[in-house]
Design a protein around this motif. Sequence first.
Motif, short mmCIF file in Angstrom:
data_model
loop_
_atom_site.label_atom_id
_atom_site.label_comp_id
_atom_site.label_asym_id
_atom_site.label_seq_id
_atom_site.Cartn_x
_atom_site.Cartn_y
_atom_site.Cartn_z
N UNK A 255 44.15 43.04 32.63
CA UNK A 255 43.30 43.53 33.72
C UNK A 255 43.61 42.74 34.99
N UNK A 256 43.76 41.41 34.84
CA UNK A 256 44.10 40.59 36.01
C UNK A 256 45.52 40.92 36.48
N UNK A 257 46.42 41.13 35.52
CA UNK A 257 47.79 41.50 35.88
C UNK A 257 47.78 42.78 36.73
N UNK A 258 46.94 43.71 36.33
CA UNK A 258 46.77 44.95 37.07
C UNK A 258 46.38 44.68 38.53
N UNK A 259 45.45 43.74 38.69
CA UNK A 259 44.98 43.42 40.05
C UNK A 259 46.10 42.79 40.87
N UNK A 260 46.93 41.99 40.21
CA UNK A 260 48.05 41.36 40.94
C UNK A 260 49.05 42.44 41.37
N UNK A 261 49.32 43.37 40.47
CA UNK A 261 50.23 44.48 40.82
C UNK A 261 49.68 45.23 42.03
N UNK A 262 48.39 45.47 41.99
CA UNK A 262 47.75 46.20 43.09
C UNK A 262 47.89 45.41 44.40
N UNK A 263 47.62 44.10 44.30
CA UNK A 263 47.64 43.24 45.49
C UNK A 263 49.05 43.17 46.08
N UNK A 282 37.77 44.27 45.40
CA UNK A 282 37.66 42.82 45.55
C UNK A 282 39.04 42.19 45.63
N UNK A 283 39.97 42.68 44.81
CA UNK A 283 41.30 42.09 44.76
C UNK A 283 42.03 42.24 46.09
N UNK A 284 41.78 43.33 46.78
CA UNK A 284 42.44 43.53 48.08
C UNK A 284 41.97 42.49 49.10
N UNK A 285 40.79 41.93 48.86
CA UNK A 285 40.20 41.04 49.87
C UNK A 285 40.51 39.56 49.65
N UNK A 286 41.18 39.20 48.55
CA UNK A 286 41.44 37.77 48.31
C UNK A 286 42.93 37.47 48.35
N UNK A 288 46.57 36.45 47.26
CA UNK A 288 47.19 36.73 45.98
C UNK A 288 47.32 35.46 45.13
N UNK A 289 47.44 34.29 45.78
CA UNK A 289 47.55 33.03 45.03
C UNK A 289 46.34 32.84 44.12
N UNK A 290 45.21 33.28 44.63
CA UNK A 290 43.99 33.12 43.82
C UNK A 290 44.06 33.96 42.55
N UNK A 291 44.68 35.14 42.70
CA UNK A 291 44.80 36.00 41.52
C UNK A 291 45.78 35.38 40.52
N UNK A 292 46.84 34.77 41.04
CA UNK A 292 47.79 34.09 40.14
C UNK A 292 47.10 32.93 39.42
N UNK A 293 46.28 32.19 40.17
CA UNK A 293 45.53 31.11 39.52
C UNK A 293 44.62 31.63 38.43
N UNK A 294 43.99 32.74 38.74
CA UNK A 294 43.09 33.35 37.76
C UNK A 294 43.87 33.75 36.51
N UNK A 325 37.00 33.32 41.71
CA UNK A 325 38.32 33.59 42.32
C UNK A 325 38.41 35.01 42.87
N UNK A 326 37.78 35.93 42.14
CA UNK A 326 37.92 37.33 42.55
C UNK A 326 36.78 37.77 43.45
#
Length: 344
Positions: A255-263, A282-286, A288-294, A325-326
């Motif tokens: 699910x998080x990987x999905x958000x990174x792809x989207x970002x 939410x993912x569009x607003x943060x 991308x490093x934060x998503x990688x950390x997540x 993070x998200x």
Amino acid sequence: MALSTISGQQRAVGFLKRVLKNEAVPHAFLFSGMSGSGKLATAVEFARALNCLTPHDHDACGTCGSCRKLDEGLHPDVVHITSDGAFIKLEQIRELVKRFRFRPFEGKFRVVIIHDAQKMLEATANAMLKILEEPPEANLFILLAAESQMILPTIVSRCCQVRFQPLDDSIVAERLQREEGFSPERAAAIARLAEGSLEKARWFSGQEQTAGWKKIIERLESLETISILDFFPMIAEWAKGRETAEQDLEFIRLWVRDLIVLRLLGDTGRLTFAQNVRATEAARAVPVERLFNLYKRVELAMQGLKVNANLQMTLEGVCLAIKDFLYGKGNWNSFSKRGQALSL
Ligand SMILES: [Zn+2]
């Protein structure tokens, strides 16, 4: 069925066919590779080819008495050892040793397939090592494990290692269409999720059907607004499902990987979880490093669970990381002020 019907593992199968051709068959093999990549099916087909009464081209005929018995699960010379509870117990290996006093009943080889060989604790592994050091005649051992590092090195060194690659998405999708009757689109979407494991693909399709996957997404999306009063009971409830915990975390990772792809790509067409509306916003607003950390946090949590970390604390950690993070929008702590005052 025969070795040649195994799909997506040409190298492993090609190697085993050469072994059959040479006739000097090693007495122990270690098949390593992720679950759902075909290790067990290949082990069974190798056992079939070894014991086939009328082999063709060094592979099983599929129709002789020996081949048929395997299909019916009645072959006396193909022995499966699976964990009894969480581990393979010493007693199971002792029972196995008793059989060695007798030659194989019908076949040329007694083939012992040890599922999840990493589940042998030290005493069991040592007993197994003793067997491999002085292998009883006409017995052949196939150990199955996700990674060879999980097995005692002295055991590994006595086995002929065969590595299994993750399956291609196209092969997983084709199997889902053929065996489960999925539409090409649905099969392709599930195959993308499964990352080369047919077992995982089947799990995901089951989750999709039982709404288990919807439930997890609901929980993850609820993190945006949940109060601290509701947070801990929600986690406690989730933690009751110990048996699905590893897969739930696997799901979160994807699910998080999905958000990174989207970002990174900004393309919702490539997402696996289309229903992911609030999280994608939410993912569009943060950053991308934060998503990688997540993503890293989720991976660490998965590793922790494998070595028996406390499930409730693991889920708490992951869900708090998602919340911060998200959905945190820059705050280290995203609970509402009122919620914090209550208990933090
Ligand atoms: Zn046969």
